[in-house]
Structure formats: C-alpha cells, structure tokens
Scaffold this motif. Structure first.
Motif, PDB file in Angstrom:
ATOM      1  N   LEU A   1      -0.176  13.397 -13.840  1.00  0.00           N
ATOM      2  CA  LEU A   1      -1.454  13.402 -14.552  1.00  0.00           C
ATOM      3  C   LEU A   1      -2.129  14.732 -14.192  1.00  0.00           C
ATOM      4  O   LEU A   1      -3.088  14.782 -13.408  1.00  0.00           O
ATOM      5  N   SER A   2      -1.564  15.816 -14.737  1.00  0.00           N
ATOM      6  CA  SER A   2      -1.997  17.158 -14.321  1.00  0.00           C
ATOM      7  C   SER A   2      -3.397  17.476 -14.842  1.00  0.00           C
ATOM      8  O   SER A   2      -3.883  16.838 -15.787  1.00  0.00           O
ATOM      9  N   ASP A   3      -4.025  18.501 -14.253  1.00  0.00           N
ATOM     10  CA  ASP A   3      -5.346  18.945 -14.741  1.00  0.00           C
ATOM     11  C   ASP A   3      -5.263  19.258 -16.230  1.00  0.00           C
ATOM     12  O   ASP A   3      -6.150  18.916 -17.005  1.00  0.00           O
ATOM     13  N   GLU A   4      -4.155  19.920 -16.601  1.00  0.00           N
ATOM     14  CA  GLU A   4      -4.002  20.325 -18.004  1.00  0.00           C
ATOM     15  C   GLU A   4      -3.942  19.099 -18.932  1.00  0.00           C
ATOM     16  O   GLU A   4      -4.593  19.074 -19.979  1.00  0.00           O
TER      17      GLU A   4
ATOM     18  N   ALA B   1      -0.154  17.533 -28.902  1.00  0.00           N
ATOM     19  CA  ALA B   1      -0.623  18.362 -27.778  1.00  0.00           C
ATOM     20  C   ALA B   1      -0.117  17.842 -26.433  1.00  0.00           C
ATOM     21  O   ALA B   1       0.098  18.621 -25.500  1.00  0.00           O
ATOM     22  N   ILE B   2       0.076  16.533 -26.310  1.00  0.00           N
ATOM     23  CA  ILE B   2       0.490  16.007 -24.995  1.00  0.00           C
ATOM     24  C   ILE B   2       1.979  15.669 -24.922  1.00  0.00           C
ATOM     25  O   ILE B   2       2.532  15.522 -23.825  1.00  0.00           O
ATOM     26  N   GLU B   3       2.643  15.577 -26.064  1.00  0.00           N
ATOM     27  CA  GLU B   3       4.055  15.186 -26.076  1.00  0.00           C
ATOM     28  C   GLU B   3       4.933  16.065 -25.167  1.00  0.00           C
ATOM     29  O   GLU B   3       5.823  15.539 -24.480  1.00  0.00           O
ATOM     30  N   PRO B   4       4.691  17.399 -25.124  1.00  0.00           N
ATOM     31  CA  PRO B   4       5.557  18.219 -24.268  1.00  0.00           C
ATOM     32  C   PRO B   4       5.545  17.798 -22.792  1.00  0.00           C
ATOM     33  O   PRO B   4       6.478  18.087 -22.052  1.00  0.00           O
TER      34      PRO B   4
END
Ligand SMILES: Cc1cc2nc3c(=O)[nH]c(=O)nc-3n(C[C@H](O)[C@H](O)[C@H](O)COP(=O)(O)OP(=O)(O)OC[C@H]3O[C@@H](n4cnc5c(N)ncnc54)[C@H](O)[C@@H]3O)c2cc1C
Length: 463
Positions: free
Chosen positions: A333-336, A408-411
């Motif tokens: 669950l990264s900052d990005e 946007a989050i799939e990668p």
C-alpha cells in the motif's frame, strides 16, 4: 491422477418430456416462463444493471430437481446459469434465453453442535447461516455482507472477518454434494472425488451445481468487539499510513479493513472497520493503538453481537441499484498507490461509491496455495472500487470513472479475487488462479468437457 465422475442412479432413472407443463409436474419446485407473475422478480439479481431474460427459470427444491433441470437444458441445447444468493456483480446467476437454475428455495440448515459442523443447502444466505450457528455460539468464515449467498461466495473462495483465524469459507468446507454436467450427484470431500473437492474450493461454479455444503464451525461470540471509526478526508493519508503499518503486525484475532466512504448525508470520510475476536476482556487493550494514533470524528467500536457485525455493511450495499466493479490484490500500500486513490476519489461521480481495502493475513495466508483452487494467499491488500449509482443515464460516467481509476492502479496489482471480477474481466482469470489454473483446466476437462457450465467466471476445458 484425476478421478472421473461415477455414473449416477438418479440421472438414469429420469425420463422426461419436452413440454413445460410436464416439467412442472415432474419437479417439486417451480417453473417460471416470461409472463408468469413471479418471473421478473425472480430473474432480478443484486446488480441492477443486469437485465437478462431466461427462457425458463427452474426453482429447485432438491437434488432431483437440479438433475432434472440439467437434463432438460441439455436435451434442449440451452445454456444454464446457476443462482445461489444472486449477489455476483457480473450477474452470472442469470442468462438470456437459457435455463436459470434458481436454488434460492433450498434453505435447509442443520447444525451439529457436538461435531462443530453445519450442513446448509445452496439457497442459504450468510445471515441465515450465521443466525443458525450463533444459536450455539459457533460460526465459520462468511462474507462481510449478510445477504450474499453461501454458495457463490464459498465456491470462489470466501474472504471475511474470520479469515485470519480460520482461513477462507472454502478452507472450512468439509464436504459438498455436486450435480455434474451429466446430471450425476456426487458426494465430494477430502477422500471422495478429491479433485472435484479441490476444484470447488475456489474454482467457482465451473464443475457442477453444488447443492449442499458442510462447513467446520468454530467458537465465536455471541458477543465480539467491533465497529467503525471515521476520520475526515484531510486525514486520509495519515490513516492509510497507520493502517498499512499496524494491521500486518496484529494477531489473528484482530481484523481491520479500511475504506473511503461517504456518510449518509454525502460527506466523504476515511473509515477503519475493525473487530477483536479474542477474549473480550482484552479488547480495550488490543484496540488501544487504533484509538491512540489519532482522534476520529466518530468511534462506533464496542461490544456487538457477531450476527450484527456480519450485517454492518449491509446498508451500504442495497439490492437493485446499478453497479460496476474493479478489484485487485496489492502487496504494497505504497504512498503512490494511496495518492492515486485520493486523486481519483476527488472526482467520485456518486457519493454511494466506496473504495474498500481488505487485508489478507493469518490462517488464510498460512495455507499452501496448492492446497485448494483458491490461489492468491500472500499477505496483501484486496482493493475494491465498488461503483454504485441509481440513474441509468449515469451509466457511462460511472463506468468511465471506474475504468480510469483502475487503469491508474492496475500496474501495481498482483492477482485478483475471482468473486470480484465484473463482466468485462474474463481475461483476468489466469491471474485469479496463478499456478493452479492448469490443474483447474484439467479437472474441468474431466467433469465438464463440453463447457456446459460456462455462464460463470469461466475456466474452459483443455482444447
Ligand atoms: C455487496 C457484496 C459484498 C460482497 N462481500 C464479499 C465478501 O465479504 N467476501 C467475499 O468473499 N465475497 C464477497 N462478495 C463477492 C461474492 O462472494 C460473490 O459475488 C459471490 O458470487 C456471491 O455469491 P452468490 O451465491 O450470492 O452469487 P450468485 O450471483 O447467485 O452466483 C454467482 C456465480 O456463482 C456460481 N454459483 C452460485 N451458486 C452456485 C451453486 N450452488 N453451484 C454452482 N455454482 C454456483 C455461479 O457460477 C454463479 O454464476 C460480495 C459481493 C457483493 C455483491
């Protein structure tokens, strides 16, 4: 080696006529066709976007009815869809111009408190199973919305509040009765039809119609400690950073989910949903770090009956409104990843739409991924964009927003939970099953070589 289905007596004994009125006479359930009084209400499922019209709905009451329905569909070369609780977002329970095998009348539940087991028919929903088992202070892992069917949820895996302590719903399955594509009734467990038993614990409805489930039960409740804490959106990043640090280090008895939701009056908030299933006198101490890290705008955590905890998300998931989902597993669950979520939430087209995070830890992650078909067992977050709206004219806007958000989050995602796939996700099936996929295909080839059960998150047989 994969064991093949044995020949069945019921299938051999049935002689049937083509006519619907004969069908009605020969089964103990109901037969509905377009124009019948209850046809429209019966074909309606949880996702209001699904508007499929089966040629015939066969509401089964027992195994014989299910066998009959399958043989009838085969004879007439009709597709078959299977309805358990009707909650699947993709609407796989219902089909156009085929036979809908509706199991919702099959409601028998038998609890054996001495053996800590329950046997339930396939039309049972989680609130019904929880009520029956909590009568004896027992429970098994179920879904987080109580109106979901035990059947579809268990067959896809089944994640919920108790998975850290006891594994998925399917990990607690002791045996099942399955009507195969040949119309044969098979009893399956760890010793009988073992491959089938492996496959139905996560592989969905690909291998037959499961009419009965026997689950292991555990001592839980009747009172537990749980509920929701709400924080303003300005604190969203801080809350997520606390969540990602705190939850992986907690004991199995402590469970925490998170979400970006809106209050009933439409104010966006960040939510932590938590529960403590250990000794109740330890609850305050175990939950203290959550209360210490920041002051919430609402703290609704306290003693609660387990059956109520299981219903605590029901109001956010009303039947019949329009839906489109995207979902995936994320190991970080990264900052990005947090920033991207917050960015997209600023343009959320409808306040009813939550983004939810479940965390897999404890027993569900300790079981070897090869043990059952349910594969994605590493410690990780399951992130769900649960887009909901009411007005048909807003379909395009809501679907486009969800797809953009997902793009946007799939990668960052690694795998997906099969039960959260929507209708345009069929190319993601392999990532739901990883190294188990080929074995599932082999078992499918044995039990359903013609892909008779294809109205589902489909695993086609080998070519
Ligand atoms: C609001 C909501 C909350 C949810 N929460 C959770 C959660 O907390 N945890 C979780 O794990 N999942 C959750 N899910 C996902 C849920 O597990 C799936 O949607 C599941 O398919 C629902 O089961 P059902 O019996 O209600 O589905 P149905 O729509 O009736 O069936 C879905 C598919 O399952 C198969 N199927 C159903 N019954 C049978 C049967 N008896 N035999 C063979 N195949 C069958 C069929 O292929 C059918 O196409 C949630 C879904 C919703 C909509």
């Amino acid at each position: 080696m994969i064991t093949e289905p044995s020949s069945g007596k019921i299938a051999d004994a049935i002689t049937f006529n083509d006519d619907v009125s004969d069908l009605k006479k020969n089964i103990s359930g109901n037969v509905l066709i377009p124009g019948d009084e209850h046809y429209d209400i019966t074909r309606a499922v949880w996702n209001g976007m699904i508007d499929k019209k089966p040629a015939i709905i066969i509401q089964c009451r027992n195994n014989e009815d299910v066998v009959y329905a399958i043989l009838y569909a085969r004879k007439h070369n009709l597709n078959v869809s299977v309805r358990g609780g009707g909650h699947n977002v993709a609407g796989n329970a219902v089909c156009d111009a085929g036979v809908m095998v509706d199991l919702s009348l099959m409601k028998e539940i038998k609890v054996d408190p001495a053996q800590q087991m329950v046997t339930a028919e396939a039309g049972v929903i989680w609130s019904e199973l929880d009520e029956a088992t909590q009568h004896f202070g027992l429970a098994t892992t179920g879904g987080t919305v109580s109106e979901t069917g035990i059947a579809g949820l268990t067959l896809g895996g089944g994640i919920g509040w108790l998975m850290s302590m006891f594994g998925t719903a399917s990990d607690n399955l002791l045996s099942a009765e399955v009507v195969t594509a040949e119309g044969v009734v098979v009893h399956t467990d760890k010793h009988n039809s073992r491959d089938l038993f492996w496959a139905i614990r996560g592989g969905g409805g690909n291998f037959g119609v499961v009419t009965k489930f026997t689950f292991k039960l555990h001592k839980i409740g009747p009172m537990v400690t749980g509920g929701m804490l709400l924080y303003p959106m300005e604190m969203a990043k801080e809350v997520m950073k606390f969540y990602r640090k705190f939850v992986p280090a907690t004991p199995d008895e402590l469970v925490m989910f998170a979400g970006f939701i809106c209050t009933p009056d439409g104010i966006p908030v960040t939510a932590l949903l938590t529960a403590w299933f250990g000794p109740q006198e330890q609850a305050e101490k175990m939950l203290a770090p959550i209360r210490a890290f920041a002051t919430p705008i609402a703290d609704m955590v306290g003693p609660i009956p387990y059956t109520q905890l299981q219903k605590s998300l029901d109001a956010a998931a009303p039947k019949g409104i329009r839906r489109y989902w995207k979902s995936g597993f994320f190991s970080q669950l990264s900052d990005e990843l947090i920033d991207i979520q917050l960015h997209h939430l600023q343009t959320r087209p409808n306040p009813m739409t939550p983004v939810l995070l479940f965390y897999l830890k404890g027993e569900v992650t300790r079981i070897n991924p090869a043990e059952t078909a349910f594969y994605n067992r590493k410690q990780r977050w399951d992130l769900d964009i649960v887009t909901q709206w009411i007005d048909k004219t807003e379909d395009e806007k809501n679907i486009a927003w969800t797809r953009n958000f997902w793009k946007a989050i799939e990668p960052f995602s690694e795998g997906v939970y099969v039960n959260h796939l929507d209708r345009d996700d069929s190319e993601r099936m392999r990532s739901a099953y990883g190294e188990n996929y080929n074995q599932l295909k082999k078992i499918k080839t044995i039990f359903d070589p013609q892909n008779f059960f294809c109205m589902n998150n489909n695993i086609p047989p080998e070519e």
